[in-house]
Design an enzyme around this catalytic site. Structure first.
Site, mmCIF file in Angstrom:
data_model
loop_
_atom_site.group_PDB
_atom_site.id
_atom_site.type_symbol
_atom_site.label_atom_id
_atom_site.label_comp_id
_atom_site.label_asym_id
_atom_site.label_seq_id
_atom_site.Cartn_x
_atom_site.Cartn_y
_atom_site.Cartn_z
ATOM 1 N N ASN A 207 116.683 21.182 -1.350
ATOM 2 C CA ASN A 207 116.355 20.587 -2.530
ATOM 3 C C ASN A 207 117.754 20.940 -3.404
ATOM 4 O OD1 ASN A 207 116.609 23.605 -3.717
ATOM 5 N ND2 ASN A 207 114.824 23.799 -2.340
ATOM 6 N N LYS A 286 118.203 16.160 18.965
ATOM 7 C CA LYS A 286 118.500 15.084 17.748
ATOM 8 C C LYS A 286 117.270 14.181 17.967
ATOM 9 C CE LYS A 286 121.260 12.122 15.339
ATOM 10 N NZ LYS A 286 122.367 11.119 15.455
ATOM 11 N N LYS A 338 100.829 35.406 -9.364
ATOM 12 C CA LYS A 338 101.798 36.385 -8.457
ATOM 13 C C LYS A 338 101.999 37.729 -8.823
ATOM 14 C CE LYS A 338 104.026 31.870 -7.244
ATOM 15 N NZ LYS A 338 105.102 31.257 -6.346
HETATM 16 O O1 PMT Z 1 120.347 27.006 -8.296
HETATM 17 P P1 PMT Z 1 120.658 26.352 -9.732
HETATM 18 O O2 PMT Z 1 121.100 24.777 -9.420
HETATM 19 O O3 PMT Z 1 121.507 27.121 -10.584
HETATM 20 O O4 PMT Z 1 119.139 25.959 -10.307
HETATM 21 C C1 PMT Z 1 118.435 27.046 -10.906
HETATM 22 C C2 PMT Z 1 117.032 26.782 -10.553
HETATM 23 C C3 PMT Z 1 116.446 25.498 -11.283
HETATM 24 C C4 PMT Z 1 116.791 26.543 -9.191
HETATM 25 C C5 PMT Z 1 116.327 28.164 -11.061
HETATM 26 O O5 PMT Z 1 116.741 28.244 -12.454
HETATM 27 C C6 PMT Z 1 114.843 28.082 -10.778
HETATM 28 O O6 PMT Z 1 113.703 27.504 -11.686
HETATM 29 N N1 PMT Z 1 114.293 28.627 -9.722
HETATM 30 C C7 PMT Z 1 112.876 28.630 -9.346
HETATM 31 C C8 PMT Z 1 112.837 27.369 -8.526
HETATM 32 C C9 PMT Z 1 111.265 27.094 -8.092
HETATM 33 O O7 PMT Z 1 111.237 27.012 -6.764
HETATM 34 O O8 PMT Z 1 110.291 27.151 -8.911
HETATM 35 P P2 PMT Z 1 108.787 27.220 -8.518
HETATM 36 O O9 PMT Z 1 107.932 26.921 -9.641
HETATM 37 O O10 PMT Z 1 108.640 26.390 -7.331
HETATM 38 O O11 PMT Z 1 108.703 28.657 -7.859
HETATM 39 C C10 PMT Z 1 108.128 29.707 -8.562
HETATM 40 C C11 PMT Z 1 108.804 31.207 -8.348
HETATM 41 O O12 PMT Z 1 108.049 31.324 -6.865
HETATM 42 C C12 PMT Z 1 110.100 31.192 -8.163
HETATM 43 O O13 PMT Z 1 110.662 32.408 -8.398
HETATM 44 C C13 PMT Z 1 110.562 31.002 -6.527
HETATM 45 O O14 PMT Z 1 111.421 31.674 -6.098
HETATM 46 C C14 PMT Z 1 109.300 31.415 -5.899
HETATM 47 N N2 PMT Z 1 108.735 31.037 -4.867
HETATM 48 C C15 PMT Z 1 108.203 29.566 -4.568
HETATM 49 C C16 PMT Z 1 107.982 29.348 -3.175
HETATM 50 C C17 PMT Z 1 107.832 30.051 -2.299
HETATM 51 N N3 PMT Z 1 107.501 29.590 -0.964
HETATM 52 N N4 PMT Z 1 108.241 31.309 -2.309
HETATM 53 C C18 PMT Z 1 108.750 31.884 -3.550
HETATM 54 O O15 PMT Z 1 108.894 33.002 -3.533
#
Ligand code: PMT
Length: 400
Positions: A207, A286, A338
């Protein structure tokens, strides 16, 4: 916050010297007693009178200063202070400091200093990248000098790159944190960047996360005295100083490291953008383009934060929520699901927020219902504001 702190502030000859006036003003407003030392080149960019007006103190420009005995002046400025800051610090002063050259008042003060030193470099990006400059910086770090910046952006010479002096508010923040390391002794675990889920030996699903939010959190937490472990997916960023960096690629690797580190952690910040799914099978070779279409079967990755939420004991767990609509509502859901203490929501569809930009617009939501909406600001400043809220939350929990 800086009341009673004596700061000797050296200014060398760079265009960023004009920004030092704002820094000095901020230091004085916060109660510091600032004594400014300017090199001859610095005075070509800004007048000493500006600093004497801002500080109410005499500005020192010459080792043979008329109102002092020369032998005492540099020792006073180098030893009778709590901190020596050089901003901007040119390649020249860095080279002199790294090699023990003392041929004017400021370089003599640096050599005579038995107090902590912070340098804020500013120079053209080609100069900054020169191995000899990097070697001098490395040498000074080994001798105990701290560095704030430089940052990246448009330089005075028109070039784009690393070499800009950090903004005055960032330097001020670093100085405040130097005197008040409010995370001292705490173990902080931060995840940053994307994960990379392989399809075959050369392709992967990922991503747009650049890691900037997580790296700025790590930098800010380290500046505030925390022991920081930064678990990072693949990014193009230099690790912040005094941070233990653990590089990972996939969500499963990130999960393993976060779980291992979790027990000894006080605060977890999960800024990483973890892939929710991975290809079920990673092809050994591949994948060939023999067919007109390709169907991939994906399987769910572990939800790292959810799992940490189940393991939680004393730890404070802070998640991020990247949303495009109903930001607060979805963020609150994540907080509940969570078992988080705090969630930092960013609306990634807003200009200047979210993925791969230097700024963010965040809303901080606490488990106790408190909510703080912040305007657009640099990810570094947002990181500090998030840490401020964490400290407040922990403080309130402690007195409950
Ligand atoms: O890296 P940058 O370019 O500076 O951008 C910053 C950011 C937008 C990535 C950052 O500010 C941000 O929002 N990070 C979380 C992105 C995300 O994955 O959001 P989510 O809503 O999908 O997940 C929620 C939370 O669960 C997050 O803390 C994520 O780390 C966590 N998660 C999600 C999926 C997973 N399988 N395991 C997790 O721990």
């Amino acid at each position: 916050m800086l009341t009673g702190k004596k700061i000797t502030l050296g200014i060398t000859g760079g265009i960023a010297a004009y920004k030092t006036a704002e820094l000095v003003s901020g230091l004085v407003k916060n109660g510091a007693d600032v004594r400014v030392v300017m090199t001859a080149s610095a005075q070509k960019f800004i007048q000493p009178q500006t600093f004497s007006a801002l500080t109410g103190n005499e500005v020192y420009t010459d080792i043979f200063h008329s109102s002092h005995q020369s032998g005492v002046l540099h020792i006073n400025l180098a030893q009778d202070a709590d901190l020596l800051v050089v901003a901007p610090a040119t390649a020249n002063i860095i080279a002199k400091a790294a090699n023990g050259i003392a041929d004017d008042l400021l370089s003599t003060i640096i050599l005579a200093a038995n107090i902590p030193v912070i340098m804020c470099p500013a120079m053209n990006t080609v100069m900054y990248r020169k191995p000899v400059v990097q070697m001098n910086i490395q040498k000074l770090k080994e001798y105990g000098t701290s560095f704030v910046g430089p940052s990246s952006g448009k330089l005075a010479c028109g070039a784009q790159g690393t070499g800009r002096m950090s903004e005055p508010d960032e330097i001020l923040e670093a100085i405040k944190n130097f005197f008040n390391p409010d995370l001292k002794g705490l173990n902080v675990l931060i995840s940053a960047g994307p994960t990379r889920e392989p399809l075959d030996p050369v392709r992967y699903i990922t991503n747009r996360s650049s890691g900037k939010m997580g790296y700025n959190l790590a930098r800010a937490a380290a500046e505030r005295g925390a022991n920081v472990v930064l678990v990072s997916g693949p990014v193009n960023l230099l690790p912040p100083e005094r941070v233990e960096l653990i590089k990972v690629e996939t969500a499963e690797q990130m999960y393993k490291v976060m779980k291992e580190k979790f027990l000894e952690t006080d605060i977890v910040l999960k800024a990483a953008a973890v892939a929710d799914y991975r290809p079920k099978i990673m092809a050994g070779e591949k994948i060939k383009k023999d067919n007109d279409s390709l169907t991939l079967e994906m399987v769910k990755n572990p939800d790292i934060l959810l799992e940490l939420g189940k393991m939680k004991r004393h730890q404070m767990l802070v998640g991020f929520a990247a949303e495009t609509n109903n930001v607060e509502e979805y963020a609150r859901k994540k907080l509940e699901q969570k078992n988080l203490d705090m969630v930092v929501a960013n609306n990634v569809s807003e200009t200047g927020a979210g993925f791969d930009v230097d700024t963010n617009i965040v809303t901080i939501i606490c488990r106790d219902g408190r909510i703080k909406k912040l305007p657009i600001m640099s990810k570094y400043n947002a990181a500090h504001r998030i840490l401020d809220e964490i400290i407040k939350y922990r403080g309130e929990k402690a007195v409950e």
